[in-house]
Design a protein around this motif. Structure first.
Motif, mmCIF file in Angstrom:
data_model
loop_
_atom_site.group_PDB
_atom_site.id
_atom_site.type_symbol
_atom_site.label_atom_id
_atom_site.label_comp_id
_atom_site.label_asym_id
_atom_site.label_seq_id
_atom_site.Cartn_x
_atom_site.Cartn_y
_atom_site.Cartn_z
ATOM 1 N N ARG A 166 80.424 -36.241 73.235
ATOM 2 C CA ARG A 166 81.086 -34.962 73.525
ATOM 3 C C ARG A 166 80.367 -33.810 72.830
ATOM 4 O O ARG A 166 80.154 -32.749 73.428
ATOM 5 C CB ARG A 166 82.551 -35.014 73.069
ATOM 6 C CG ARG A 166 83.458 -35.868 73.930
ATOM 7 C CD ARG A 166 84.934 -35.583 73.642
ATOM 8 N NE ARG A 166 85.303 -35.865 72.263
ATOM 9 C CZ ARG A 166 85.708 -37.061 71.837
ATOM 10 N NH1 ARG A 166 85.785 -38.081 72.687
ATOM 11 N NH2 ARG A 166 86.044 -37.245 70.571
ATOM 12 N N CYS A 167 80.029 -34.017 71.536
ATOM 13 C CA CYS A 167 79.376 -32.947 70.770
ATOM 14 C C CYS A 167 78.026 -32.573 71.376
ATOM 15 O O CYS A 167 77.631 -31.394 71.375
ATOM 16 C CB CYS A 167 79.187 -33.388 69.316
ATOM 17 S SG CYS A 167 80.739 -33.588 68.421
ATOM 18 N N ARG A 168 77.324 -33.564 71.897
ATOM 19 C CA ARG A 168 76.033 -33.295 72.544
ATOM 20 C C ARG A 168 76.249 -32.423 73.782
ATOM 21 O O ARG A 168 75.481 -31.478 74.044
ATOM 22 C CB ARG A 168 75.369 -34.622 72.910
ATOM 23 C CG ARG A 168 73.888 -34.496 73.311
ATOM 24 C CD ARG A 168 73.333 -35.867 73.639
ATOM 25 N NE ARG A 168 71.904 -35.822 73.901
ATOM 26 C CZ ARG A 168 70.961 -35.967 72.968
ATOM 27 N NH1 ARG A 168 71.318 -36.195 71.714
ATOM 28 N NH2 ARG A 168 69.688 -35.908 73.287
ATOM 29 N N LYS A 169 77.323 -32.727 74.551
ATOM 30 C CA LYS A 169 77.633 -31.936 75.731
ATOM 31 C C LYS A 169 78.065 -30.526 75.350
ATOM 32 O O LYS A 169 77.792 -29.560 76.069
ATOM 33 C CB LYS A 169 78.733 -32.616 76.535
ATOM 34 C CG LYS A 169 78.290 -33.909 77.217
ATOM 35 C CD LYS A 169 79.437 -34.517 78.008
ATOM 36 C CE LYS A 169 78.998 -35.807 78.697
ATOM 37 N NZ LYS A 169 80.125 -36.442 79.466
ATOM 38 N N TYR A 170 78.782 -30.414 74.204
ATOM 39 C CA TYR A 170 79.203 -29.089 73.735
ATOM 40 C C TYR A 170 78.016 -28.224 73.309
ATOM 41 O O TYR A 170 78.127 -27.000 73.234
ATOM 42 C CB TYR A 170 80.144 -29.218 72.535
ATOM 43 C CG TYR A 170 81.474 -29.883 72.813
ATOM 44 C CD1 TYR A 170 82.124 -29.723 74.041
ATOM 45 C CD2 TYR A 170 82.088 -30.662 71.836
ATOM 46 C CE1 TYR A 170 83.350 -30.341 74.274
ATOM 47 C CE2 TYR A 170 83.310 -31.285 72.065
ATOM 48 C CZ TYR A 170 83.927 -31.117 73.288
ATOM 49 O OH TYR A 170 85.132 -31.723 73.523
ATOM 50 N N GLY A 171 76.920 -28.873 72.976
ATOM 51 C CA GLY A 171 75.772 -28.138 72.470
ATOM 52 C C GLY A 171 75.842 -27.862 70.980
ATOM 53 O O GLY A 171 75.217 -26.916 70.484
ATOM 54 N N VAL A 172 76.573 -28.688 70.256
ATOM 55 C CA VAL A 172 76.687 -28.514 68.805
ATOM 56 C C VAL A 172 75.354 -28.848 68.148
ATOM 57 O O VAL A 172 74.697 -29.848 68.495
ATOM 58 C CB VAL A 172 77.792 -29.423 68.238
ATOM 59 C CG1 VAL A 172 77.892 -29.262 66.718
ATOM 60 C CG2 VAL A 172 79.125 -29.104 68.887
ATOM 61 N N ASP A 173 74.946 -28.022 67.188
ATOM 62 C CA ASP A 173 73.689 -28.244 66.464
ATOM 63 C C ASP A 173 73.877 -29.391 65.478
ATOM 64 O O ASP A 173 74.608 -29.252 64.496
ATOM 65 C CB ASP A 173 73.296 -26.979 65.721
ATOM 66 C CG ASP A 173 71.956 -27.128 64.979
ATOM 67 O OD1 ASP A 173 71.335 -28.214 65.083
ATOM 68 O OD2 ASP A 173 71.555 -26.159 64.304
#
Length: 645
Positions: free
Chosen positions: A35-42
C-alpha cells in the motif's frame, strides 16, 4: 530478536529495490508495504510531515477521549518510566493528541516529528503501528525493519484502536520505544488500555459527567466565580452534601475541596476530569468523583463549573474497568486509645515495606479498614486494592476466582477465559479476608504465588509474573487450625512476615465515647430533621457490655437506639439494650462449684435458637447472631444442625 531484525532489514531492502516481498514477512506488514508503495511514500524518510491546521480545535473535538485516556496513559507510564518508552494517543484519523514519555525517547520522537498535531497514517509516514492499526482496525505491533520508513527502523511500536460503545473507531493508543526493548506483552498492555478507555467513555456517557448544563446533568453541580465565591448550586449537590441552599451559598470552596488548587486551575486554564476527591463538610468527608472545567469567555476567566457524584454510585462500575481502589486511610480510624495508636504506628511502619501481612482479630475489629489504610499509606497507593472474602467463594470455584482460568478450562468457563483476583491486583494489593476458610488445595497454590510471585491460570500452562502484595485477615486462631490440619503451617509463616493483631473493643473501652459521638454525628447529618444528643448515662451503660461483635456491633446498637429515641434524647430509659445488658456482662468472679458450659455447646445452642426465632430464615439468623451467612453455613455443618427442625 537480532536474527529477526537482520532478516527484516534484508527483506525491506529487497522490497524497496525490487518491489517483491519475501514470503516469510507476515501478511499485515507485506500488505502495508505494498500500500505504501502505491501511496508513493518515501521509504528513506518516515518522518511526520503533515500537521493539523488547527490543533486547538483538534484537541477540543477530542476532549472527552483525551480526558479519559490521559489518566490511563499516566498509570501505564508510571510502571514503565525510565525504561525508554513513550505513550501516544491519536484520534480516529491518525492525528496525535497526547504524548507522555521519558526525555530521551521524547527527543527521538521530536526528530521524527512524532509530535502533537502530526498525522501518522500509512499514506504519510508509511507502515507504523498507529497508521496500520487504524487501517486494519485491529491491534498492531511493528518492530524495526517492519516500518516502511527507514527513519523508524530503530523503533518498536504497539498500537490498539479505540472504539465507542457502538463499535465506531474514535482513536488509537500506542506505546513506542527502542526496538531492542520489543516484547509481545507491550501489545497486550495497550490493548487492555484501549478496552479500559472504551468502557470508561461509555461510563461517562451514561452518567453525563462532562455535561455542564443544569437541565441535563444528573450529578451535583457548583458554579463559582473568579473570586472563588459560590454563585449557583443544583439540588443534586445539596442532596449529596446534605446541606441547605443557604449553607451552600456561604461555603468556602477552598475549605470544601481543600486538596484542589483552584487559583492554579483558573490561572492556567486547567481542566480536571473524573478525579476522585473528598468534599469536607461539617467535619465529614464525602468521597466523590468530580470534573472541574474553567469558564473562559473572550479570553477571560470568569469562574469554574464543578460537577460531581458520590463515588459509591460509580465505584463498582469503575472498579470493573480499571481495577479496585481502597477508600480508607489511617486518619479514618477513630480512636483515642494508646494501644490502638501503637498498633496504627506499627501498621504505618510496615506499610512502607513490601512484606506480606497477616491481620488477626475478632469479627468487627476493622481488619479491612486497617488493610485499606496500609495500602493507601504504601507506595502501591496508586495501584488497585482487590478485596476477596474467601468464605463467600464456593469451594469448587476458589482457584478460578483467585487465579483465573483459560478458555475451555472447565464446563461453563467463559470462551475468552477470565483473569483471577490476583491478576486484577497486579501492581497493587490483594486483601484475602477470612483466609482461614481457604481449602487446603487452594492454600498450596497460594503458597507458590507467595514464594515466587508467579501463577498459572486454571487450565493454563503459562506462568504469569505478578507484583502483588498480599494482606490476609482472619478471626480464627490459625495456629489452632494448623494443629487441626485445616491450615498449612508453611503458608502461615510465609504469610505472616508481618503480623498485626487487632484490639477488641472490650480492651479499648475508652474509645466508646468518641466512637458513639462519631456514629451519632453521622446519623445527625444523614437525618437533618432529627438531632440526637448523647447522655453520659447512655455511654456508661454501653461501657458495661463485653462487645463480642466489637465496633460493628457498637455501630449497630447505636444506630438502632438512635432511631428508637422518640424524644430526641438518648438515655437509659428508652434503650432496649439496657434491659438485657446486665445478662451479658462478663463475670468477674466465678464460684468454685459453678457449672462451666463448653463454648461449643453455647455456640450450637445460640445458633439453634436464632434459626428457630427466625423461622428457618438463615439470612435473618446470621444478622441476629452478628456473623456472615457463609460462617453460619459452616457452623451449621460443623454442629450438624437440622434447619428444617
Amino acid at each position: 530478536m537480532e536474527n529477526y531484525m537482520s532478516f527484516m532489514d534484508s527483506a525491506w531492502k529487497n522490497f524497496i529495490i525490487t518491489g517483491k516481498v519475501d514470503s516469510k514477512v507476515r501478511s499485515e506488514i507485506a500488505e502495508s508495504w505494498i500500500r505504501c508503495r502505491k501511496y508513493g511514500v518515501d521509504p528513506n524518510n518516515g518522518k511526520g510531515s503533515v500537521k493539523h491546521p488547527d490543533i486547538d480545535k483538534l484537541i477540543r473535538s477530542n476532549i472527552e477521549l483525551i480526558s479519559v485516556a490521559r489518566p490511563i496513559m499516566e498509570s501505564i507510564y508510571s510502571m514503565v518510566e525510565g525504561s525508554g518508552f513513550a505513550l501516544f494517543l491519536s484520534d480516529k484519523d491518525g492525528y496525535l493528541l497526547e504524548i507522555i514519555g521519558d526525555q530521551d525517547i521524547m527527543e527521538s520522537a521530536n526528530e521524527l516529528n512524532f509530535l502533537k498535531g502530526e498525522l501518522w497514517t500509512e499514506n504519510v509516514v508509511g507502515t507504523n503501528a498507529i497508521g496500520t492499526a487504524l487501517y486494519l482496525n485491529k491491534p498492531m505491533q511493528t518492530i524495526g525493519g517492519e516500518h516502511y520508513g527507514k527513519s523508524q527502523h530503530s523503533w518498536t511500536c504497539s498500537a490498539s484502536p479505540i472504539h465507542d460503545e457502538d463499535g465506531n473507531l474514535i482513536g488509537c493508543i500506542n506505546m513506542s520505544g527502542n526496538y531492542y526493548n520489543a516484547h509481545s506483552h507491550t501489545l497486550g498492555i495497550v490493548t487492555a488500555a484501549a478496552q479500559s478507555i472504551q468502557k470508561q467513555m461509555a461510563l461517562i456517557l451514561s452518567y453525563k459527567l462532562l455535561n455542564v448544563t443544569f437541565d441535563s446533568i444528573s450529578e451535583g453541580m457548583i458554579v463559582i466565580n473568579e473570586n472563588m465565591k459560590v454563585k449557583k448550586v443544583n439540588g443534586k449537590a445539596l442532596k449529596i452534601l446534605n446541606i441547605s441552599l443557604d449553607e451552600a451559598m456561604k461555603m468556602n470552596i477552598n475549605t470544601l475541596l481543600n486538596e484542589i488548587r483552584f487559583n492554579e486551575l483558573l490561572n492556567e486554564k486547567k481542566k480536571l476530569n473524573n478525579i476522585e476527591c473528598d468534599f469536607y463538610i461539617r467535619n465529614n468527608r464525602i468521597k466523590c468523583v468530580a470534573s472541574m472545567i474553567p469558564l473562559n469567555i473572550i479570553g477571560k476567566n470568569t469562574g469554574m463549573v464543578i460537577t460531581f457524584t458520590e463515588v459509591k454510585r460509580v465505584h463498582k462500575l469503575v472498579n470493573k474497568l480499571v481495577g479496585y481502589k481502597a477508600q480508607y486511610k489511617f486518619e479514618d480510624i477513630i480512636t483515642e486509645n494508646i494501644k490502638m495508636r501503637q498498633m496504627i504506628a506499627f501498621a504505618e511502619k510496615i506499610a512502607r515495606t513490601d512484606s506480606n501481612i497477616l491481620i488477626e482479630g475478632e469479627s468487627g475489629t476493622g481488619k479491612e479498614l486497617i488493610a485499606q489504610s496500609i495500602h493507601n499509606y504504601s507506595e502501591r497507593e496508586r495501584g488497585p486494592f482487590v478485596a476477596v472474602n474467601c468464605a463467600s467463594i464456593p469451594r469448587e470455584l476458589v482457584e478460578s476466582e483467585l487465579f483465573g482460568y483459560e478458555k475451555g478450562a472447565f464446563t461453563g468457563a467463559s470462551k475468552e477465559g477470565h483473569p483471577g483476583k490476583f491478576e486484577l491486583a497486579d501492581g497493587g494489593t490483594i486483601f484475602l479476608d477470612e483466609i482461614g476458610e481457604l481449602p487446603l488445595d487452594a492454600q498450596s497454590k497460594l503458597l507458590r504465588v507467595l514464594d515466587d510471585g508467579k501463577l498459572i491460570r486454571v487450565g493454563g500452562t503459562y506462568e504469569k509474573q505478578l507484583d502483588v502484595r498480599v494482606i490476609g485477615a482472619t478471626n480464627r486462631v490459625l495456629k489452632n487450625e494448623i494443629n487441626k490440619q485445616n491450615f498449612r503451617e508453611d503458608l502461615y509463616y510465609r504469610l505472616s512476615v508481618m503480623n498485626i493483631k487487632t484490639i477488641p473493643l472490650r480492651e479499648r473501652i475508652d474509645d466508646i465515647d468518641v466512637l458513639v459521638k462519631y456514629f451519632v454525628d453521622k446519623l445527625n447529618i444523614k437525618n437533618r430533621n432529627k438531632i440526637i444528643k448523647i447522655e453520659n448515662s447512655y455511654i456508661d451503660e454501653l461501657k458495661k457490655y463485653n462487645w463480642p461483635g466489637n465496633i460493628r456491633e457498637l455501630r449497630n446498637v447505636v444506630e438502632r437506639d438512635y432511631y428508637l429515641s422518640d424524644d430526641e434524647l438518648i438515655n437509659v430509659n428508652n434503650i432496649s439494650y439496657a434491659e438485657i445488658s446486665e445478662d451479658l456482662i462478663e463475670y468477674k468472679v466465678i464460684e468454685k462449684d459453678i457449672k462451666i458450659i463448653p463454648l461449643d455447646c453455647l455456640e450450637k445452642n445460640a445458633i439453634k435458637d436464632a434459626i428457630k426465632k427466625c423461622d428457618g430464615n438463615l439470612q435473618r439468623a446470621s444478622k441476629l447472631l452478628n456473623i456472615g451467612r457463609a460462617t453460619l453455613y459452616r457452623k451449621i455443618k460443623k454442629y450438624n444442625i437440622s434447619v428444617s427442625e
